[in-house]
Write an enzyme that holds these catalytic residues in place. Structure first.
Site, PDB file in Angstrom:
ATOM      1  N   HIS A 308      40.316  60.230   9.486  1.00  0.00           N
ATOM      2  CA  HIS A 308      40.162  60.671   8.102  1.00  0.00           C
ATOM      3  C   HIS A 308      38.823  60.180   7.567  1.00  0.00           C
ATOM      4  O   HIS A 308      38.374  59.079   7.894  1.00  0.00           O
ATOM      5  CB  HIS A 308      41.308  60.124   7.231  1.00  0.00           C
ATOM      6  CG  HIS A 308      41.437  60.810   5.905  1.00  0.00           C
ATOM      7  ND1 HIS A 308      40.639  60.481   4.826  1.00  0.00           N
ATOM      8  CD2 HIS A 308      42.252  61.807   5.488  1.00  0.00           C
ATOM      9  CE1 HIS A 308      40.970  61.249   3.800  1.00  0.00           C
ATOM     10  NE2 HIS A 308      41.938  62.061   4.169  1.00  0.00           N
ATOM     11  N   ASP A 365      47.587  65.471   7.639  1.00  0.00           N
ATOM     12  CA  ASP A 365      47.494  66.899   7.941  1.00  0.00           C
ATOM     13  C   ASP A 365      48.208  67.235   9.250  1.00  0.00           C
ATOM     14  O   ASP A 365      48.827  68.294   9.376  1.00  0.00           O
ATOM     15  CB  ASP A 365      46.028  67.337   8.019  1.00  0.00           C
ATOM     16  CG  ASP A 365      45.309  67.181   6.700  1.00  0.00           C
ATOM     17  OD1 ASP A 365      45.845  67.641   5.677  1.00  0.00           O
ATOM     18  OD2 ASP A 365      44.223  66.576   6.674  1.00  0.00           O
TER      19      ASP A 365
END
Length: 430
Positions: A308, A365
């Site tokens: 991330h 995600d």
């Protein structure tokens, strides 16, 4: 609050300025550069605004190095365990968790604003049936300003609050209508006897010919995903909402702009990209080869849903959603080759030294894409699901911005790299 300052000088002009350093409640201090240009003639250059605080905000705090995410001071882990999405939406909007009476009133109000105007069905019919749901959602939300034009006074606190409630209530209804239109199903009205997430799933999947029976884990998982996606500080879409809002634009235009920003594959499209990657890998026995390709910088293959930009160690949301992901797969007993690929990929990434050393852990995600797939939500709706959740954060930031005393219209500057001044040449002489 300023507790010290830094000195900035321009050697070319011999001008200097003392800039105050501002400290927030927690987190890094920031240099107030408001008078930098006036005093020195200099601007700052910060592509992507990676080192720039664009506003003061009391809504969400992130510490990417420590893997911390808090809404209004409450750790995301506590909210995910004890709260629900509508309570989190109230928290984001109002600053504190509601009392039982406050929550009952808020839930009732949201529930009774879920209907969309019948004329919106005609508007929806103007889209091609195979249009992307995000394209339809963006246009439909923007059009709400035409239906509520008599309550767009952003100087009226009650009108601002009502607009925020309407958006939280109506975005799921409109999102479900967009999906059903794309597959040729009749529109399904919201059922006010159901909770927020169950109502949305019924609007998505129920058909007139028979009632829909949902496993309890479906709404529970969706509620958790909505909590985890409700806000994430000054990301691209939230910053877009604030930038548009700084012009005095109506809230529906601001949120429509946020939806457009979220649609970008580098932002809200990441969980959709996870499913595309799983399709590319194909079967579980190809995961090993995919992992090796991902290690090869020249292969052009990337593992989506790992690591991330903000969280440098781990994504706290992924830690929470991982458990729910496995619960969903176990309780639903889903047999899907792509989900087998996902679980095999997760196992490989969590064990492989290459990913461990680089802290490329599965992120939110990755797991949200798997859950949506297990709930039979089509891939093109993944970003729409993100938009439903993030609407709570967008309206919270829009509300906050409208009561911030020193808020100004957004006007970034630039480092000009074009031609210097030159004279016009007649077309015959060029």
């Amino acid at each position: 609050m300023s507790n010290h300052s830094v000195q900035v000088s321009d050697s070319a002009t011999n001008k200097s300025v003392s800039l105050p350093v501002l400290s927030g409640t927690i987190g890094p201090a920031t240099i107030d550069i408001g008078k930098l240009h006036k005093e020195t003639g200099l601007f700052t250059y910060d592509p992507g605004f990676m080192s720039t605080a664009s506003c003061r905000s009391a809504i969400t705090y992130i510490d990417g190095d420590a893997g911390v995410l808090m809404y209004r001071g409450y750790p995301i882990e506590q909210l995910a365990k004890h709260s629900n999405f509508l309570e989190v939406a109230y928290l984001l909007m109002n600053g504190d968790l509601p009392s039982a009476q406050q929550f009952s009133t808020f839930e009732h109000e949201v529930t009774h604003h879920t209907m969309m105007h019948e004329a919106l069905k005609s508007f929806l019919g103007g889209f091609r049936h195979d249009a992307h749901p995000m394209a339809m959602l963006c246009g439909m939300i923007g059009s709400l300003a035409a239906f509520y034009h008599d309550s767009l006074d952003i100087d009226d606190a009650e009108q601002r609050r009502l607009a925020a409630v309407r958006l939280i209530a109506k975005v799921p209804t409109i999102a479900a209508a967009c999906y059903r239109y794309s597959i040729g199903w009749p529109n399904r009205y919201p059922r006010n006897n159901l909770d927020y997430c169950t109502r949305f799933l019924h609007m998505m999947f129920e058909v007139p010919s028979e009632p829909l029976v949902l496993p309890p884990v479906a709404a529970k998982a969706l509620d958790l995903l909505f909590i985890l996606h409700a806000d994430h500080e000054q990301n691209a879409s939230t910053s877009t909402v604030r930038l548009v809002g700084s012009t005095g634009a109506n809230p529906y235009a601001c949120v429509a702009a946020g939806i457009a920003a979220l649609w970008g594959p580098a932002h809200g499209g990441a969980n959709e990209a996870v499913l595309q990657m799983l399709n590319e890998i194909g079967t579980a026995d190809q995961v090993g080869k995919a992992v090796e390709k991902a290690k090869d910088k020249n292969s052009g293959f990337r593992l989506m849903g790992f690591g991330h930009r903000v969280y440098k160690n781990f994504d706290p949301r992924a830690t929470i959603i991982r458990e729910m992901c496995h619960q969903v797969l176990n309780e639903l007993g889903v047999h899907d080759p792509l989900l087998d690929v996902a679980m095999k990929l997760e196992e490989a990434a969590l064990k492989d030294p290459y990913f461990i050393e680089r802290k490329l852990y599965p992120n939110v995600d990755f797991y949200s894409g798997i859950i949506y797939k297990a709930l039979k939500i089509p891939t093109e709706m993944f970003t729409v699901m993100f938009a439903i959740a993030r609407t709570a954060g967008w309206v919270a930031h829009w509300l906050e911005q409208n009561v911030t005393p020193d808020a100004k219209i957004g006007r970034p500057r630039q480092l000009y790299t074009g031609s210097p001044a030159r004279d016009y040449v007649d077309i015959a002489k060029r």
